[in-house]
Design a protein around this motif. Structure first.
Motif, PDB file in Angstrom:
ATOM      1  N   ARG A  65     -68.798   7.423 -56.743  1.00 33.42           N
ATOM      2  CA  ARG A  65     -68.028   6.407 -57.465  1.00 33.42           C
ATOM      3  C   ARG A  65     -66.608   6.311 -56.941  1.00 33.42           C
ATOM      4  NH1 ARG A  65     -64.472   3.765 -58.886  1.00 33.42           N
ATOM      5  NH2 ARG A  65     -63.977   2.916 -60.917  1.00 33.42           N
ATOM      6  N   TRP A  66     -65.994   7.482 -56.682  1.00 32.12           N
ATOM      7  CA  TRP A  66     -64.606   7.532 -56.235  1.00 32.12           C
ATOM      8  C   TRP A  66     -64.482   7.662 -54.723  1.00 32.12           C
ATOM      9  CZ3 TRP A  66     -61.456   5.727 -59.626  1.00 32.12           C
ATOM     10  CH2 TRP A  66     -61.742   5.869 -60.977  1.00 32.12           C
ATOM     11  N   LYS A  67     -65.629   7.647 -54.018  1.00 32.62           N
ATOM     12  CA  LYS A  67     -65.633   7.821 -52.553  1.00 32.62           C
ATOM     13  C   LYS A  67     -64.802   9.050 -52.168  1.00 32.62           C
ATOM     14  CE  LYS A  67     -66.580   3.022 -51.412  1.00 32.62           C
ATOM     15  NZ  LYS A  67     -66.721   2.375 -52.703  1.00 32.62           N
ATOM     16  N   GLN A  68     -65.125  10.162 -52.797  1.00 36.79           N
ATOM     17  CA  GLN A  68     -64.372  11.392 -52.618  1.00 36.79           C
ATOM     18  C   GLN A  68     -65.104  12.322 -51.654  1.00 36.79           C
ATOM     19  OE1 GLN A  68     -62.910  14.565 -52.307  1.00 36.79           O
ATOM     20  NE2 GLN A  68     -61.329  12.986 -52.366  1.00 36.79           N
ATOM     21  N   ASP A  69     -64.595  12.403 -50.442  1.00 39.29           N
ATOM     22  CA  ASP A  69     -65.233  13.152 -49.360  1.00 39.29           C
ATOM     23  C   ASP A  69     -65.347  14.651 -49.649  1.00 39.29           C
ATOM     24  OD1 ASP A  69     -65.176  10.700 -48.051  1.00 39.29           O
ATOM     25  OD2 ASP A  69     -63.456  11.217 -46.802  1.00 39.29           O
ATOM     26  N   TYR A  70     -64.258  15.274 -50.074  1.00 39.98           N
ATOM     27  CA  TYR A  70     -64.254  16.715 -50.289  1.00 39.98           C
ATOM     28  C   TYR A  70     -65.258  17.095 -51.376  1.00 39.98           C
ATOM     29  CZ  TYR A  70     -62.426  21.466 -50.704  1.00 39.98           C
ATOM     30  OH  TYR A  70     -62.296  22.833 -50.700  1.00 39.98           O
ATOM     31  N   HIS A  75     -70.322  19.625 -52.863  1.00 37.26           N
ATOM     32  CA  HIS A  75     -71.442  19.655 -53.812  1.00 37.26           C
ATOM     33  C   HIS A  75     -72.776  19.186 -53.248  1.00 37.26           C
ATOM     34  CE1 HIS A  75     -69.595  21.180 -57.433  1.00 37.26           C
ATOM     35  NE2 HIS A  75     -68.474  20.674 -56.926  1.00 37.26           N
ATOM     36  N   GLU A  76     -72.781  18.507 -52.135  1.00 39.08           N
ATOM     37  CA  GLU A  76     -74.068  18.077 -51.564  1.00 39.08           C
ATOM     38  C   GLU A  76     -74.964  19.275 -51.248  1.00 39.08           C
ATOM     39  OE1 GLU A  76     -76.873  17.094 -48.359  1.00 39.08           O
ATOM     40  OE2 GLU A  76     -75.047  18.290 -48.144  1.00 39.08           O
ATOM     41  N   PRO A  77     -74.457  20.340 -50.608  1.00 39.97           N
ATOM     42  CA  PRO A  77     -75.327  21.507 -50.400  1.00 39.97           C
ATOM     43  C   PRO A  77     -75.718  22.203 -51.703  1.00 39.97           C
ATOM     44  CG  PRO A  77     -73.224  21.789 -49.242  1.00 39.97           C
ATOM     45  CD  PRO A  77     -73.167  20.480 -49.950  1.00 39.97           C
ATOM     46  N   LEU A  78     -74.834  22.181 -52.696  1.00 39.27           N
ATOM     47  CA  LEU A  78     -75.162  22.778 -53.997  1.00 39.27           C
ATOM     48  C   LEU A  78     -76.261  21.979 -54.689  1.00 39.27           C
ATOM     49  CD1 LEU A  78     -71.557  23.614 -55.268  1.00 39.27           C
ATOM     50  CD2 LEU A  78     -73.230  25.193 -54.266  1.00 39.27           C
ATOM     51  N   ALA A  79     -76.237  20.661 -54.518  1.00 39.92           N
ATOM     52  CA  ALA A  79     -77.293  19.819 -55.089  1.00 39.92           C
ATOM     53  C   ALA A  79     -78.635  20.150 -54.446  1.00 39.92           C
ATOM     54  CB  ALA A  79     -76.950  18.336 -54.894  1.00 39.92           C
ATOM     55  N   GLY A 165     -64.717  21.528 -39.823  1.00 42.33           N
ATOM     56  CA  GLY A 165     -66.135  21.465 -39.479  1.00 42.33           C
ATOM     57  C   GLY A 165     -66.947  20.554 -40.378  1.00 42.33           C
ATOM     58  N   MET A 166     -66.376  20.069 -41.462  1.00 45.96           N
ATOM     59  CA  MET A 166     -67.097  19.155 -42.355  1.00 45.96           C
ATOM     60  C   MET A 166     -66.798  17.723 -41.956  1.00 45.96           C
ATOM     61  SD  MET A 166     -67.311  20.629 -46.130  1.00 45.96           S
ATOM     62  CE  MET A 166     -68.527  21.871 -46.405  1.00 45.96           C
ATOM     63  N   GLU A 167     -67.804  16.886 -42.138  1.00 47.61           N
ATOM     64  CA  GLU A 167     -67.672  15.476 -41.786  1.00 47.61           C
ATOM     65  C   GLU A 167     -67.770  14.612 -43.039  1.00 47.61           C
ATOM     66  OE1 GLU A 167     -70.192  12.646 -38.896  1.00 47.61           O
ATOM     67  OE2 GLU A 167     -69.746  14.650 -38.107  1.00 47.61           O
ATOM     68  N   ALA A 168     -66.888  13.621 -43.122  1.00 45.67           N
ATOM     69  CA  ALA A 168     -66.884  12.726 -44.276  1.00 45.67           C
ATOM     70  C   ALA A 168     -68.171  11.918 -44.336  1.00 45.67           C
ATOM     71  CB  ALA A 168     -65.688  11.794 -44.210  1.00 45.67           C
ATOM     72  N   PRO A 169     -68.687  11.691 -45.523  1.00 44.07           N
ATOM     73  CA  PRO A 169     -69.890  10.848 -45.652  1.00 44.07           C
ATOM     74  C   PRO A 169     -69.568   9.403 -45.317  1.00 44.07           C
ATOM     75  CG  PRO A 169     -69.103  11.559 -47.807  1.00 44.07           C
ATOM     76  CD  PRO A 169     -68.226  12.209 -46.793  1.00 44.07           C
ATOM     77  N   ASP A 170     -70.609   8.652 -45.013  1.00 46.79           N
ATOM     78  CA  ASP A 170     -70.469   7.227 -44.749  1.00 46.79           C
ATOM     79  C   ASP A 170     -70.615   6.498 -46.071  1.00 46.79           C
ATOM     80  OD1 ASP A 170     -70.591   4.594 -43.953  1.00 46.79           O
ATOM     81  OD2 ASP A 170     -72.453   4.814 -42.812  1.00 46.79           O
ATOM     82  N   TRP A 171     -69.529   5.943 -46.588  1.00 46.48           N
ATOM     83  CA  TRP A 171     -69.528   5.268 -47.871  1.00 46.48           C
ATOM     84  C   TRP A 171     -69.772   3.770 -47.723  1.00 46.48           C
ATOM     85  CZ3 TRP A 171     -70.190   8.904 -51.124  1.00 46.48           C
ATOM     86  CH2 TRP A 171     -69.455  10.077 -51.124  1.00 46.48           C
ATOM     87  N   SER A 172     -70.186   3.304 -46.568  1.00 47.76           N
ATOM     88  CA  SER A 172     -70.297   1.859 -46.353  1.00 47.76           C
ATOM     89  C   SER A 172     -71.465   1.218 -47.089  1.00 47.76           C
ATOM     90  CB  SER A 172     -70.411   1.543 -44.862  1.00 47.76           C
ATOM     91  OG  SER A 172     -71.568   2.151 -44.310  1.00 47.76           O
ATOM     92  N   GLY A 173     -72.493   1.978 -47.458  1.00 49.78           N
ATOM     93  CA  GLY A 173     -73.635   1.411 -48.185  1.00 49.78           C
ATOM     94  C   GLY A 173     -73.303   1.157 -49.640  1.00 49.78           C
ATOM     95  N   GLY A 174     -74.064   0.293 -50.273  1.00 54.27           N
ATOM     96  CA  GLY A 174     -73.955   0.037 -51.717  1.00 54.27           C
ATOM     97  C   GLY A 174     -72.675  -0.523 -52.107  1.00 54.27           C
TER      98      GLY A 174
END
Length: 174
Positions: A65-70, A75-79, A165-174
């Motif tokens: 919702r907030w396009k928050q990369d960090y 949390h993506e690996p925790l999910a 070493g972390m890469e920002a997600p691509d928020w361009s969809g939706g």
């Protein structure tokens, strides 16, 4: 650091988080706020009435919702570890609703969508949420949305960098 900042940093470092990272580095500019914020966060992340899988869906939906990369990268690996299906994670990243959701996930998706668009919940959705989550669980979901929204805003405004070493997600969809 000021004395208050040192005390707040020592407190958070002694807990489960192990240090002042991410949103807490920025929030340390207001040490008392950071202390209180991290106490709420510790409850929501480690001890709340929300099933860990649903909690992580709520967090990812809020990060999206907030396009928050960090927040997403943390949390993506925790999910995944909590059992959220990769297709669900990918759909959230793309701003979509996946076709196959558990009843709890479907409720959380609907609840978050309503919160993010209207900030109100109708009686029927509220009743279903209480049936699925229980009253403590519903309150914890609402608090998680608010808490992770607060962290997202802190990090977006202060431009909190991703860990190396972390890469920002691509928020361009939706």
């Amino acid at each position: 650091m000021t004395e208050a900042q040192r005390a707040a940093a020592a407190e958070i470092s002694a807990g489960r988080r192990g240090g002042v990272v991410g949103p807490f580095a920025a929030a340390l500019r207001s040490p008392e706020c950071m202390r209180r914020l991290q106490h709420l966060g510790a409850y929501l992340r480690y001890d709340s009435a929300i099933d860990p899988r649903l909690r992580e869906v709520v967090i990812l939906l809020t990060a999206r919702r907030w396009k928050q990369d960090y927040e997403w990268c943390a949390h993506e690996p925790l999910a995944r570890a909590a059992g959220v299906e990769p297709a669900t994670i990918d759909a959230i990243a793309a701003g979509q609703v996946p076709p196959a959701l558990t009843p709890g996930e479907a409720l959380v998706f609907e609840l978050c969508a309503v919160l993010f668009t209207d900030a109100r919940v109708g009686d029927a959705l509220y009743a279903r949420a209480v049936d699925v989550l229980g009253e403590p669980g519903l309150m914890d979901v609402l608090c998680a949305v608010g808490y992770y929204s607060t962290l997202a805003l802190i990090m977006n405004v202060t431009r909190t960098a991703l860990p190396e070493g972390m890469e920002a997600p691509d928020w361009s969809g939706g």
